[in-house]
Design an enzyme around this catalytic site. Structure first.
Site, PDB file in Angstrom:
ATOM      1  CD1 TRP A 127      -2.665   1.579   0.484  1.00 22.85           C
ATOM      2  CD2 TRP A 127      -2.107   1.795   2.632  1.00 22.85           C
ATOM      3  NE1 TRP A 127      -3.432   2.574   1.030  1.00 22.85           N
ATOM      4  CE2 TRP A 127      -3.106   2.728   2.348  1.00 22.85           C
ATOM      5  CE3 TRP A 127      -1.579   1.737   3.931  1.00 22.85           C
ATOM      6  CZ2 TRP A 127      -3.610   3.607   3.292  1.00 22.85           C
ATOM      7  CZ3 TRP A 127      -2.083   2.605   4.876  1.00 22.85           C
ATOM      8  CH2 TRP A 127      -3.088   3.530   4.565  1.00 22.85           C
ATOM      9  CG  ASP A 207      -1.945  -2.650   7.892  1.00 24.51           C
ATOM     10  OD1 ASP A 207      -3.042  -2.583   8.480  1.00 24.51           O
ATOM     11  OD2 ASP A 207      -1.629  -1.885   6.951  1.00 24.51           O
ATOM     12  CE  LYS A 242     -10.105  -0.584   2.955  1.00 20.43           C
ATOM     13  NZ  LYS A 242      -9.736   0.309   1.943  1.00 20.43           N
TER      14      LYS A 242
HETATM   15  C1  LMR Z   1      -6.780   1.570  -0.945  1.00 23.25           C
HETATM   16  O1  LMR Z   1      -5.642   1.084  -0.917  1.00 23.25           O
HETATM   17  O2  LMR Z   1      -7.382   1.817  -1.984  1.00 23.25           O
HETATM   18  C2  LMR Z   1      -7.467   1.885   0.355  1.00 23.25           C
HETATM   19  O3  LMR Z   1      -6.757   1.375   1.422  1.00 23.25           O
HETATM   20  C3  LMR Z   1      -7.810   3.319   0.497  1.00 23.25           C
HETATM   21  C4  LMR Z   1      -6.634   4.175   0.829  1.00 23.25           C
HETATM   22  O4  LMR Z   1      -6.702   4.893   1.826  1.00 23.25           O
HETATM   23  O5  LMR Z   1      -5.636   4.173   0.093  1.00 23.25           O
END
Ligand code: LMR
Length: 392
Positions: A127, A207, A242
């Site tokens: 992420w 996480d 989510k």
């Molecule tokens: C995503 O990766 O799309 C979600 O976790 C929203 C975000 O805050 O990036």
């Protein structure tokens, strides 16, 4: 003063929301930011949340301050779902509410840094905000490969990172529904990861942002639990964005596992409290209170679990459809059927991502990540066709 600042580019993922909203093509497809969508493309409020919110309106008699730890009833009610029947692991676990999973991740790395963590290892891709958070607190980080090219998790890489880490270094692991690849470690792999962590002392930060969206609430917690059963201490960041559909309400939790309860846990918790106080003072209450109401009411809990099952089954259906399609142009989609959660990474170039957007109205992250929940039985064939056209 302000003129000395360098301009920052907007967050690429969040910028996609605006780009998609501005597109007037009626058949545009949003595979960008990670929100669940129904088969009709909506992101509705859970029925269980609506009912809990109504109960909150009817019964809440004050909005006075709660304190940096937020709604303790919420924090405790979540624990059996995350950690299992021995929800405090013999008194070794304590938690607090945070503004979303992001607040929890930030608190975890900042606390670990204050405790002497000099560097954190992380499987990539990850992420994008993970690296941004590390950068923001000047925490050095080092990448290892999360996935193999065949769509499975790269166990050797994570074990290598853990074994080669120096004393005082940590590792960030996605508990389930890996963002952005959808590729999770198998339970056997988690066991090996837990053993390596226990042998080396590399400090784990887990996480968990998608529990229940992969294989089920219990199955999605199994890896995390197997690690926690082996290591003396760990930090856990949790998100209800989510699995309760509470995205904008910012509902998260942060837990500390210490070697033994008592003084060390109290000391660590007091540090987390101080960090929270200096960062956001107190987390927002509303969404967490709604979750607490659900989890303390067996009917609402059953309704929530039902809604979560429906979400998960829909995503599995989309994944299976893609996997059954086999290939689209040069893209092999078969591995998507065995991966988990909202996301998958497609091997597309930046130019192909732009072509999908401009020529076909299909919006996805520049990394090639798609949110599979953006696909419905009405638009999935168009997506497969466009992918074939652009990559073929
Ligand atoms: C995503 O990766 O799309 C979600 O976790 C929203 C975000 O805050 O990036």
């Amino acid at each position: 003063m302000l003129n000395r600042l360098e301009p920052q580019s907007p967050d690429a993922l969040l910028a996609l929301i605006k780009l998609h909203a501005a597109d007037e093509r009626p058949d545009k497809i949003d595979l960008g930011v990670g929100v669940y969508r129904t088969g009709q493309g909506a992101t509705p409020v859970f029925g269980a949340i609506k009912a809990a919110e109504q109960a909150l309106v009817d019964t809440q008699d004050s909005k006075s301050y709660l304190g940096p730890e937020g709604d303790v009833g919420f924090v405790n009610a979540l624990m059996p779902y995350i950690f299992g029947t021995d929800a405090t692991m013999g008194g070794r676990l304590q938690g607090m509410q945070t503004p979303g999973g992001t607040g929890a991740v930030r608190l975890a790395v900042a606390l670990a840094q204050n405790a002497g963590m000099t560097k954190i290892h992380m499987g990539t891709p990850s992420w994008p905000n993970h690296a941004q958070i590390f950068g923001d607190i000047d925490l050095e980080w080092q990448a290892f490969d999360h996935a193999n090219s065949d769509g499975t998790a790269n166990l050797d890489a994570v074990l290598g990172a853990i074994r080669n880490a120096k004393p005082g270094e940590g590792i960030l692991l996605h508990a389930c529904c890996h963002n952005p690849t959808g590729i999770d470690y198998t339970l056997e792999q988690w066991e090996e990861i837990g053993d390596a962590l226990a042998q080396t002392g590399t400090f784990p930060i887990l996480d968990s942002a998608y529990q229940g969206l992969g294989q089920g609430l219990e199955a999605d917690a199994a890896g995390l639990r197997s690690v926690l059963a082996k290591v003396p201490e760990a930090l856990i960041a949790y998100s209800c964005d989510k699995n309760f559909g509470l995205y904008r309400d910012r509902v998260g939790a942060f837990y500390i596992l210490s070697k033994d309860g008592g003084e060390t846990l109290d000391k660590a918790f007091s540090n987390a409290n101080a960090l929270a106080r200096a960062s956001w003072s107190m987390p927002p209450d509303h969404g967490a209170a709604a979750v607490r109401i659900i989890l303390r009411d067996s009917d609402l809990t059953a309704q929530w679990l039902d809604e979560l099952d429906t979400m998960r089954e829909r995503m599995r259906q989309v994944r299976q459809y893609l996997a059954d399609a086999g290939t689209a142009g040069s893209v092999d989609l078969t591995a998507l059927g065995t991966q988990n959660g909202l996301f998958a990474i497609l091997p597309v170039t930046k130019e192909q991502v732009v072509a999908l957007r401009e020529d076909h109205g299909i919006y996805m992250a520049g990394s090639g990540r798609i949110n599979v929940a953006g696909l419905t039985m009405d638009n999935i064939d168009k997506f497969i066709g466009a992918l074939a056209a652009v990559t073929g």
